[in-house]
Design a protein around this motif. Structure first.
Motif, PDB file in Angstrom:
ATOM      1  N   THR A 174       0.756   8.228   9.186  1.00  0.00           N
ATOM      2  CA  THR A 174      -0.508   8.944   9.036  1.00  0.00           C
ATOM      3  C   THR A 174      -1.641   8.016   8.619  1.00  0.00           C
ATOM      4  OG1 THR A 174       0.047   9.518   6.737  1.00  0.00           O
ATOM      5  CG2 THR A 174       0.618  11.128   8.455  1.00  0.00           C
ATOM      6  N   HIS A 175      -1.299   6.907   8.000  1.00  0.00           N
ATOM      7  CA  HIS A 175      -2.308   6.001   7.461  1.00  0.00           C
ATOM      8  C   HIS A 175      -2.450   4.705   8.256  1.00  0.00           C
ATOM      9  CE1 HIS A 175      -2.071   8.805   4.174  1.00  0.00           C
ATOM     10  NE2 HIS A 175      -2.940   8.130   3.460  1.00  0.00           N
ATOM     11  N   ALA A 176      -1.684   4.552   9.329  1.00  0.00           N
ATOM     12  CA  ALA A 176      -1.668   3.279  10.061  1.00  0.00           C
ATOM     13  C   ALA A 176      -3.033   2.905  10.614  1.00  0.00           C
ATOM     14  CB  ALA A 176      -0.637   3.340  11.186  1.00  0.00           C
TER      15      ALA A 176
ATOM     16  N   TYR B 206       0.829  -1.216   0.000  1.00  0.00           N
ATOM     17  CA  TYR B 206       0.000   0.000   0.000  1.00  0.00           C
ATOM     18  C   TYR B 206       0.862   1.265   0.000  1.00  0.00           C
ATOM     19  CZ  TYR B 206      -3.781   3.178   1.104  1.00  0.00           C
ATOM     20  OH  TYR B 206      -4.698   4.190   1.055  1.00  0.00           O
ATOM     21  N   PHE B 207       0.485   2.215  -0.862  1.00  0.00           N
ATOM     22  CA  PHE B 207       1.202   3.481  -0.971  1.00  0.00           C
ATOM     23  C   PHE B 207       0.304   4.617  -0.486  1.00  0.00           C
ATOM     24  CE2 PHE B 207       2.880   0.591  -4.190  1.00  0.00           C
ATOM     25  CZ  PHE B 207       4.223   0.569  -3.817  1.00  0.00           C
ATOM     26  N   HIS B 208       0.781   5.334   0.525  1.00  0.00           N
ATOM     27  CA  HIS B 208      -0.002   6.388   1.160  1.00  0.00           C
ATOM     28  C   HIS B 208      -0.141   7.609   0.270  1.00  0.00           C
ATOM     29  CE1 HIS B 208       3.354   9.178   1.900  1.00  0.00           C
ATOM     30  NE2 HIS B 208       4.095   8.097   2.078  1.00  0.00           N
TER      31      HIS B 208
ATOM     32  N   HIS C 218     -12.008   7.320   3.409  1.00  0.00           N
ATOM     33  CA  HIS C 218     -11.664   6.097   4.143  1.00  0.00           C
ATOM     34  C   HIS C 218     -10.837   6.388   5.396  1.00  0.00           C
ATOM     35  CE1 HIS C 218     -12.018   5.621  -0.192  1.00  0.00           C
ATOM     36  NE2 HIS C 218     -12.385   4.377  -0.024  1.00  0.00           N
ATOM     37  N   LEU C 219     -10.071   7.479   5.354  1.00  0.00           N
ATOM     38  CA  LEU C 219      -9.230   7.822   6.500  1.00  0.00           C
ATOM     39  C   LEU C 219     -10.044   8.095   7.757  1.00  0.00           C
ATOM     40  CD1 LEU C 219      -6.647  10.146   4.723  1.00  0.00           C
ATOM     41  CD2 LEU C 219      -6.097   8.021   5.923  1.00  0.00           C
TER      42      LEU C 219
END
Length: 298
Positions: A85-87, A72-74, A271-272
């Protein structure tokens, strides 16, 4: 549409977007994103985030399927964001899919302009292959700039005849030539992204003389021979709406099986906000089901 999403849209439109308009360059935007992620994004229980031998973040939450993984690329406009930031969102995706997520901290502009991010993405893929995964053991994914990066890597892998099992992208930025009509048509409708600053952002990413239609950064112009299934999720109010819509058409031109999911009003990469708005969890559940089905079909 939920009341929670309505409230989120109000907050983004009246608080976050004005701050993005006023940000003094990418470094300030990067620090602001880090702060916002730390206090806003809700991690699920039992989230585990560790670094492997290559320094890549491995994220999982609960039991996971052995030998299969999401690469996955943030997002963050190629200038901000990271696995940290995306964990929270990726932990939720892992729990829903029962798949581990590998999230590289690829090089960011302006310190590392194009093609550094693409080269970092290729290196991450090669790391997984060296670790014993086969191409069919990996699903590619990403959001915003990271979604474009995932699709650029997908094209590279299709040309190499080593495609992944599948790919998905949330609100991907696919065209740094900025040719989409929605950049103007949705400039007022987009509750988050200030359209008037996107050309400035491209200037931080691309060095002087670089081709803004290079497929390594603008996968809208890439080729996708023998493409695996692709899921695209995006909103009709985004300034990147035409990037996503045309990306689906481009992929279908190479006989790819493309599943499009358009939300009528959600913000860019909604989604975040899983844990706050039910639409985010619903969309992550769809991605989880898509990834598991791609592996089951192999």
């Amino acid at each position: 549409m939920s009341l929670a999403l309505d409230l989120l849209l109000v907050g983004l439109r009246h608080v976050v977007r004005p701050r993005l308009r006023r940000a003094h360059g990418p470094l300030e935007a990067r620090r602001a994103f880090d702060r916002a992620a730390a206090v806003t994004f809700r991690a699920p229980p039992f989230l585990c985030r560790i670094k492997d031998r290559a320094g890549l973040d491995r994220i999982h939450c609960g039991p996971r399927l052995h030998g299969k993984i999401i690469l996955y690329f943030h997002g963050g406009g190629y200038v901000a964001g990271g696995p940290h930031t995306h964990a929270a969102m990726l932990g939720q995706l892992s729990g829903l899919s029962q798949l581990e997520v590998c999230a590289p901290a690829y090089p960011l502009a302006p310190e590392h302009p194009f093609p550094a991010a693409f080269e970092g993405a290729v290196a991450s893929w090669e790391h997984l292959m060296a670790a014993g995964y086969a191409p069919s053991d990996v699903v590619l994914g990403g959001d915003s700039a990271g979604g474009g990066l995932a699709l650029a890597l997908l094209s590279y892998l299709c040309h190499a005849a080593t495609p992944p099992a599948a790919a998905f992208a949330m609100s991907p930025w696919c065209d740094l030539s900025l040719s989409g009509d929605s950049l103007q048509g949705n400039a007022e409708r987009d509750p988050l992204l200030p359209a008037e600053r996107i050309r400035e952002l491209v200037g931080y990413i691309l060095p002087e003389g670089a081709d803004d239609a290079d497929p390594r950064v603008s996968p809208l112009f890439a080729e996708f021979p023998t493409c695996p299934p692709v899921l695209l999720q995006y909103s009709e109010t985004e300034i990147l709406f035409d990037d996503c819509r045309r990306m689906a058409e481009r992929l279908r031109g190479f006989d790819a099986d493309v599943l499009e999911r358009r939300h009528p009003r959600a913000p860019h990469v909604w989604h975040l906000f899983q844990g706050w708005v039910p639409e985010a969890r619903q969309s992550l559940r769809e991605i989880a089901d898509f990834a598991r089905a791609a592996f089951a079909a192999r």
